[in-house]
Design an enzyme around this catalytic site. Structure first.
Site, short mmCIF file in Angstrom:
data_model
loop_
_atom_site.label_atom_id
_atom_site.label_comp_id
_atom_site.label_asym_id
_atom_site.label_seq_id
_atom_site.Cartn_x
_atom_site.Cartn_y
_atom_site.Cartn_z
N ILE A 38 -16.20 15.45 104.55
CA ILE A 38 -14.98 15.96 103.91
C ILE A 38 -15.12 16.01 102.39
O ILE A 38 -14.54 16.89 101.74
CB ILE A 38 -13.73 15.16 104.34
CG1 ILE A 38 -12.47 15.94 104.01
CG2 ILE A 38 -13.70 13.76 103.73
CD1 ILE A 38 -12.36 17.28 104.67
N LYS A 94 -6.88 10.62 104.64
CA LYS A 94 -6.13 10.22 105.82
C LYS A 94 -7.09 9.71 106.90
O LYS A 94 -8.24 10.16 106.91
CB LYS A 94 -5.28 11.36 106.36
CG LYS A 94 -5.99 12.69 106.61
CD LYS A 94 -7.04 12.92 107.63
CE LYS A 94 -6.95 12.44 109.02
NZ LYS A 94 -8.00 13.07 109.90
N ASP A 110 -7.72 10.99 115.24
CA ASP A 110 -8.20 11.39 113.91
C ASP A 110 -7.70 12.80 113.57
O ASP A 110 -7.07 12.98 112.52
CB ASP A 110 -9.74 11.29 113.82
CG ASP A 110 -10.21 11.70 112.44
OD1 ASP A 110 -10.05 10.91 111.49
OD2 ASP A 110 -10.70 12.83 112.29
N SER A 122 -22.05 6.49 96.86
CA SER A 122 -22.41 6.76 98.25
C SER A 122 -23.81 6.19 98.46
O SER A 122 -24.62 6.22 97.54
CB SER A 122 -22.41 8.27 98.49
OG SER A 122 -22.05 8.59 99.81
N ARG A 123 -24.05 5.68 99.66
CA ARG A 123 -25.37 5.09 99.90
C ARG A 123 -26.43 6.17 100.09
O ARG A 123 -27.59 5.98 99.78
CB ARG A 123 -25.31 4.17 101.11
CG ARG A 123 -24.39 2.97 100.88
CD ARG A 123 -23.96 2.34 102.17
NE ARG A 123 -23.40 3.33 103.09
CZ ARG A 123 -22.96 3.04 104.30
NH1 ARG A 123 -23.02 1.80 104.75
NH2 ARG A 123 -22.47 3.99 105.08
P1 NAP Z 1 -18.30 10.96 107.30
O1 NAP Z 1 -18.96 12.19 106.79
O2 NAP Z 1 -18.79 10.39 108.59
O3 NAP Z 1 -18.33 9.77 106.26
C1 NAP Z 1 -18.08 9.93 104.88
C2 NAP Z 1 -19.02 9.01 104.10
O4 NAP Z 1 -18.52 7.69 104.13
C3 NAP Z 1 -20.40 8.93 104.68
O5 NAP Z 1 -21.17 10.01 104.26
C4 NAP Z 1 -20.91 7.58 104.20
O6 NAP Z 1 -21.60 7.78 102.99
C5 NAP Z 1 -19.63 6.79 103.96
N1 NAP Z 1 -19.51 5.73 104.95
C6 NAP Z 1 -19.47 5.86 106.28
N2 NAP Z 1 -19.34 4.66 106.87
C7 NAP Z 1 -19.33 3.75 105.86
C8 NAP Z 1 -19.23 2.35 105.82
N3 NAP Z 1 -19.12 1.63 106.93
N4 NAP Z 1 -19.22 1.75 104.63
C9 NAP Z 1 -19.31 2.47 103.48
N5 NAP Z 1 -19.42 3.82 103.47
C10 NAP Z 1 -19.42 4.44 104.65
O7 NAP Z 1 -16.74 11.17 107.46
P2 NAP Z 1 -15.82 12.40 107.03
O8 NAP Z 1 -15.77 13.39 108.12
O9 NAP Z 1 -16.14 12.85 105.66
O10 NAP Z 1 -14.40 11.66 107.07
C11 NAP Z 1 -14.03 10.71 106.11
C12 NAP Z 1 -12.51 10.60 106.12
O11 NAP Z 1 -11.97 11.89 105.83
C13 NAP Z 1 -11.95 10.19 107.48
O12 NAP Z 1 -10.89 9.30 107.32
C14 NAP Z 1 -11.46 11.49 108.09
O13 NAP Z 1 -10.35 11.32 108.95
C15 NAP Z 1 -11.06 12.27 106.85
N6 NAP Z 1 -11.13 13.74 107.05
C16 NAP Z 1 -12.23 14.32 107.63
C17 NAP Z 1 -12.23 15.70 107.86
C18 NAP Z 1 -13.41 16.39 108.47
O14 NAP Z 1 -13.34 17.60 108.68
N7 NAP Z 1 -14.51 15.72 108.76
C19 NAP Z 1 -11.12 16.46 107.49
C20 NAP Z 1 -10.06 15.86 106.84
C21 NAP Z 1 -10.07 14.49 106.64
P3 NAP Z 1 -22.92 6.97 102.64
O15 NAP Z 1 -23.63 6.66 103.93
O16 NAP Z 1 -23.69 7.89 101.75
O17 NAP Z 1 -22.44 5.72 101.94
#
Ligand code: NAP
Length: 309
Positions: free
Chosen positions: A11, A87, A165, A33-34
């Site tokens: 996101i 969110k 989600d 970010s890691r």
């Molecule tokens: P994601 O790509 O799986 O995770 C985002 C980043 O968070 C990862 O790249 C990772 O970065 C970091 N991360 C993951 N687990 C972690 C942990 N345990 N500790 C520390 N850092 C961690 O997720 P996403 O889809 O972007 O979603 C993130 C949030 O945005 C969620 O709450 C989701 O509901 C919301 N969202 C997502 C979307 C969508 O389309 N995907 C849309 C709207 C809102 P590093 O490994 O580089 O640290």
């Protein structure tokens, strides 16, 4: 204003970075970010280091999954930064309340964002429904988890919320457009045998007027995706399509036009964050999350086929 973006994943890349780049109010000062980074922007892998070294950054936007988010938000607030939360705002309601208290005690802004509320037609839907007598409201939120969440294990782990989600996006719209509060009456949760969180859910709500309010969430929909809310009233039927991007009144499209000069959900969120900081205070509407927590507390679980990516 300079901000740091934490959690450079799906996101952040899809929405936050372009919205910040297009904004005249915001400047991306650093990322944390890691694994992820943004070309040309200072990147940190350690959040504590950023907080210690970058006193020029007073705003932190957290794009992490919900479970790790609390620790980051707490540290940011304790370091005197304003915080914007993706969110859902946390993994539990109690931790969201704790963050709100911390922000209040430190006179900092905290924004629990609900991006779907910023979809083009949500505000006009809300205005249209204000003086209507609701007969029923039905949410149908059916999408393909493999398409939207490839290789995301956290959505299947405790706190990841599973189909809630995306479902919480629908609930953020419903709680925004209905002029009265509703609460959950019953729920059925379909949970894959090899997972912790539901892949589908049916919800039924109490509405003070007796109107039938229900929701169906399903993550197994291939092909056409459905993000629809249909509200039948004594004065006509409102249909929000495509997650709030389109609206129909009695089947007629574009009878209602949005007057928001900004386009796009995330540009609107960042504009709201800037306005919140300017006026001071907290924007932490937890109602969508209350419904999800209630569904997870009250829902009848049905084991269904295992899910594999
Ligand atoms: P994601 O790509 O799986 O995770 C985002 C980043 O968070 C990862 O790249 C990772 O970065 C970091 N991360 C993951 N687990 C972690 C942990 N345990 N500790 C520390 N850092 C961690 O997720 P996403 O889809 O972007 O979603 C993130 C949030 O945005 C969620 O709450 C989701 O509901 C919301 N969202 C997502 C979307 C969508 O389309 N995907 C849309 C709207 C809102 P590093 O490994 O580089 O640290």
């Amino acid at each position: 204003m300079k901000l740091a973006l934490v959690g450079i994943g799906k996101i952040a890349v899809d929405q936050h970075i372009p919205a910040i780049a297009a904004s005249e109010e915001w400047m991306l000062g650093a990322t944390v970010s890691r694994h992820g980074s943004v070309e040309g922007i200072d990147s940190y892998t350690d959040f504590d280091q950023l907080l210690a070294e970058r006193s020029d950054i007073r705003v932190i936007s957290l794009c992490l999954p919900p479970v790790p988010r609390f620790d980051y938000a707490k540290k940011a607030l304790e370091a005197g930064c304003h915080v914007m939360l993706e969110k859902p705002p946390g993994a539990t309601l109690a931790e969201c309340h704790a963050l709100a208290k911390l922000a209040e005690d430190n006179r900092l802004s905290l924004y629990a964002t609900w991006h779907s509320r910023e979809a083009d037609k949500v505000a006009v839907a809300k205005a249209w429904l204000t003086d209507k007598a609701l007969k029923s409201l039905k949410v149908t939120w059916k999408e393909d988890v493999r398409r939207w969440h490839p290789n995301q294990d956290w959505i299947w782990e405790p706190g990841g919320m599973g189909v809630f989600d995306p479902g919480i996006n629908a609930l953020s719209i419903v709680t925004e457009i209905l002029p009265v509060d509703i609460h959950l009456r019953e729920a059925t949760l379909q949970v894959p045998q090899n997972r912790q969180t539901p892949i589908a859910a049916d919800l039924a709500f109490y509405h003070p007027s007796g109107a039938q309010v229900s929701a169906v969430f399903d993550w197994r929909q291939e092909g056409e995706q459905t993000w629809t809310i249909e509200a039948e009233t004594e004065q006509g039927t409102l249909t929000l399509l495509d997650g709030g991007a389109r609206i129909l009144i009695d089947g007629v499209e574009d009878a209602l036009v949005s007057d928001n000069p900004l386009s796009g959900e995330y540009p609107r969120l960042y504009a709201k964050m800037a306005a919140l900081i300017a006026r001071g205070g907290i924007d932490m509407d937890l109602r969508p999350m209350v419904h999800v927590s209630d569904a997870l507390a009250l829902g009848r679980r049905v084991a269904v086929d295992p899910f594999y990516d």
